[in-house]
Scaffold this motif. Structure first.
Motif, PDB file in Angstrom:
ATOM      1  N   GLU A  98       7.346 -10.243 -14.805  1.00 51.09           N
ATOM      2  CA  GLU A  98       6.483  -9.161 -14.325  1.00 51.09           C
ATOM      3  C   GLU A  98       6.787  -8.772 -12.871  1.00 51.09           C
ATOM      4  O   GLU A  98       6.924  -7.580 -12.562  1.00 51.09           O
ATOM      5  N   SER A  99       6.939  -9.779 -12.009  1.00 48.91           N
ATOM      6  CA  SER A  99       7.148  -9.429 -10.600  1.00 48.91           C
ATOM      7  C   SER A  99       8.500  -8.744 -10.409  1.00 48.91           C
ATOM      8  O   SER A  99       8.636  -7.840  -9.569  1.00 48.91           O
ATOM      9  N   ALA A 100       9.502  -9.160 -11.187  1.00 50.80           N
ATOM     10  CA  ALA A 100      10.828  -8.528 -11.069  1.00 50.80           C
ATOM     11  C   ALA A 100      10.759  -7.065 -11.528  1.00 50.80           C
ATOM     12  O   ALA A 100      11.356  -6.191 -10.900  1.00 50.80           O
ATOM     13  N   VAL A 101      10.004  -6.815 -12.606  1.00 52.77           N
ATOM     14  CA  VAL A 101       9.864  -5.430 -13.092  1.00 52.77           C
ATOM     15  C   VAL A 101       9.177  -4.578 -12.027  1.00 52.77           C
ATOM     16  O   VAL A 101       9.633  -3.475 -11.700  1.00 52.77           O
ATOM     17  N   LYS A 102       8.100  -5.124 -11.459  1.00 51.80           N
ATOM     18  CA  LYS A 102       7.354  -4.358 -10.453  1.00 51.80           C
ATOM     19  C   LYS A 102       8.227  -4.077  -9.237  1.00 51.80           C
ATOM     20  O   LYS A 102       8.167  -2.994  -8.655  1.00 51.80           O
ATOM     21  N   MET A 103       9.042  -5.050  -8.857  1.00 53.23           N
ATOM     22  CA  MET A 103       9.919  -4.858  -7.697  1.00 53.23           C
ATOM     23  C   MET A 103      10.975  -3.796  -7.997  1.00 53.23           C
ATOM     24  O   MET A 103      11.232  -2.909  -7.180  1.00 53.23           O
ATOM     25  N   ARG A 104      11.564  -3.859  -9.206  1.00 53.57           N
ATOM     26  CA  ARG A 104      12.596  -2.867  -9.563  1.00 53.57           C
ATOM     27  C   ARG A 104      12.007  -1.465  -9.587  1.00 53.57           C
ATOM     28  O   ARG A 104      12.620  -0.499  -9.160  1.00 53.57           O
ATOM     29  N   LEU A 129      12.721   4.362 -13.975  1.00 54.24           N
ATOM     30  CA  LEU A 129      11.740   5.440 -13.769  1.00 54.24           C
ATOM     31  C   LEU A 129      11.442   6.177 -15.074  1.00 54.24           C
ATOM     32  O   LEU A 129      10.284   6.527 -15.350  1.00 54.24           O
ATOM     33  N   LEU A 130      12.481   6.402 -15.883  1.00 55.71           N
ATOM     34  CA  LEU A 130      12.244   7.086 -17.168  1.00 55.71           C
ATOM     35  C   LEU A 130      11.392   6.228 -18.099  1.00 55.71           C
ATOM     36  O   LEU A 130      10.515   6.735 -18.808  1.00 55.71           O
ATOM     37  N   MET A 131      11.649   4.920 -18.095  1.00 54.84           N
ATOM     38  CA  MET A 131      10.838   4.021 -18.939  1.00 54.84           C
ATOM     39  C   MET A 131       9.360   4.143 -18.572  1.00 54.84           C
ATOM     40  O   MET A 131       8.497   4.235 -19.424  1.00 54.84           O
ATOM     41  N   ASP A 143       0.811  -1.210   0.000  1.00 54.94           N
ATOM     42  CA  ASP A 143       0.000   0.000   0.000  1.00 54.94           C
ATOM     43  C   ASP A 143       0.857   1.279   0.000  1.00 54.94           C
ATOM     44  O   ASP A 143       0.359   2.368  -0.142  1.00 54.94           O
ATOM     45  N   ASP A 144       2.201   1.124   0.130  1.00 61.97           N
ATOM     46  CA  ASP A 144       3.086   2.282   0.045  1.00 61.97           C
ATOM     47  C   ASP A 144       3.297   2.721  -1.399  1.00 61.97           C
ATOM     48  O   ASP A 144       3.693   3.849  -1.649  1.00 61.97           O
ATOM     49  N   ASP A 145       3.066   1.806  -2.314  1.00 63.81           N
ATOM     50  CA  ASP A 145       3.407   2.056  -3.717  1.00 63.81           C
ATOM     51  C   ASP A 145       2.671   3.269  -4.287  1.00 63.81           C
ATOM     52  O   ASP A 145       3.288   4.120  -4.940  1.00 63.81           O
ATOM     53  N   ALA A 146       1.379   3.344  -4.005  1.00 65.17           N
ATOM     54  CA  ALA A 146       0.584   4.468  -4.519  1.00 65.17           C
ATOM     55  C   ALA A 146       1.062   5.779  -3.903  1.00 65.17           C
ATOM     56  O   ALA A 146       1.135   6.815  -4.589  1.00 65.17           O
ATOM     57  N   MET A 152       6.018   3.403 -20.832  1.00 67.93           N
ATOM     58  CA  MET A 152       6.074   1.981 -21.204  1.00 67.93           C
ATOM     59  C   MET A 152       5.198   1.166 -20.271  1.00 67.93           C
ATOM     60  O   MET A 152       5.345   1.273 -19.046  1.00 67.93           O
ATOM     61  N   PRO A 153       4.289   0.359 -20.827  1.00 70.35           N
ATOM     62  CA  PRO A 153       3.530  -0.541 -19.951  1.00 70.35           C
ATOM     63  C   PRO A 153       4.447  -1.631 -19.386  1.00 70.35           C
ATOM     64  O   PRO A 153       5.531  -1.875 -19.933  1.00 70.35           O
ATOM     65  N   ILE A 154       3.998  -2.282 -18.321  1.00 75.55           N
ATOM     66  CA  ILE A 154       4.818  -3.310 -17.663  1.00 75.55           C
ATOM     67  C   ILE A 154       5.261  -4.393 -18.653  1.00 75.55           C
ATOM     68  O   ILE A 154       6.401  -4.842 -18.628  1.00 75.55           O
ATOM     69  N   THR A 155       4.342  -4.773 -19.553  1.00 73.79           N
ATOM     70  CA  THR A 155       4.687  -5.855 -20.495  1.00 73.79           C
ATOM     71  C   THR A 155       5.884  -5.452 -21.371  1.00 73.79           C
ATOM     72  O   THR A 155       6.749  -6.278 -21.663  1.00 73.79           O
TER      73      THR A 155
END
Lengths: 191, 60
Positions: free
Chosen positions: A166-172, A145-147, A113-116, A153-156
């Motif tokens: 996907e989970s690695a991208v979200k974590m980064r 962050l620039l991407m 919930d910190d992400d938002a 850029m969408p996550i995909t």
């Protein structure tokens, strides 16, 4: 074979196929016209020097031409090109000792919930302060962050660009946001 | 909602026109070099195939 007008209307991916098949360098000029400004701007945001950015843009497009046959058509051409651009800039900075050592900091665990909240804080940063924050955090965090926020850029697509799931991208992404927000607070307090 | 600051900080400088000339010049040189190399490889292969045919048994 497509005529020049049709080539100008062709998608990036169609153009890549045409160029790889024919090896015609003038068709590559169409791709250059579409993306040179974007690539040049990305180089400026990393090296901060117009002459160096110019040379990097030249080298990136030459590398792009030489690697066109390796473009797999799984991702969009723009995603592939931007990914090549970011990695080229980071390699250049590493080779020229332009990468500052990131201060060791223990990142607190970031709850979902910190992400938002992090995103909201990021979006409220003043532009000139954000520039300084991005120049302070690691180049890899800056790239992520620039991407996401400059290239939209969408996550995909980020999964293709960063070659991770996907989970690695979200974590980064989450870690990069947290580092940017923490750095902002260290530099400017809680203003 | 305030404007996305990442869009504001994007550089606005125009890329000098000379860069395109340099890029296209370099690409042209690379293409010429590749064609030159292909020419030799092509000739080498055709010479090799001719030699192979010449040495092939005549009764086949």
């Amino acid at each position: 074979m497509l005529n020049l007008k049709n080539k100008r209307n062709a998608s990036d991916e169609e153009l890549v196929k045409i160029i790889v098949k024919s090896n015609r360098h003038d068709d590559f000029g169409i791709l250059y016209d579409r993306y040179s400004e974007k690539v040049y701007h990305k180089c400026i945001s990393f090296v901060k020097d117009l002459d160096e950015a110019k040379d990097l843009t030249h080298d990136i497009f030459l590398k792009t031409f030489l690697n066109l046959s390796k473009f797999s058509h799984k991702a969009k051409f723009s995603t592939w090109l931007y990914s090549l651009t970011y990695n080229f800039c980071i390699d250049y900075m590493r080779k020229n000792n332009k990468i500052k050592k990131e201060p060791e900091e223990a990142l607190r665990h970031i709850a979902d919930d910190d992400d938002a909240l992090l995103e909201r804080e990021l979006m409220q940063m003043k532009a000139e302060r954000l520039t300084k924050v991005l120049d302070t955090i690691s180049v890899k965090d800056k790239m992520v962050l620039l991407m996401k926020y400059q290239d939209d850029m969408p996550i995909t697509e980020m999964m293709d660009a960063l070659e991770c799931n996907e989970s690695a991208v979200k974590m980064r992404l989450k870690r990069a946001k947290a580092k940017a927000v923490n750095t902002y607070k260290t530099m400017y307090g809680d203003e | 909602m305030s404007e996305n600051p990442f869009k504001i900080i994007e550089p606005r400088e125009e890329i000098p026109a000379t860069v395109k000339k340099e890029v296209m010049g370099s690409v042209k040189s690379v293409v010429l070099l590749l064609r030159f190399v292909q020419l030799f490889i092509g000739d080498f292969t055709s010479v090799f195939i001719d030699k192979f045919k010449t040495n092939a048994p005549k009764n086949k």
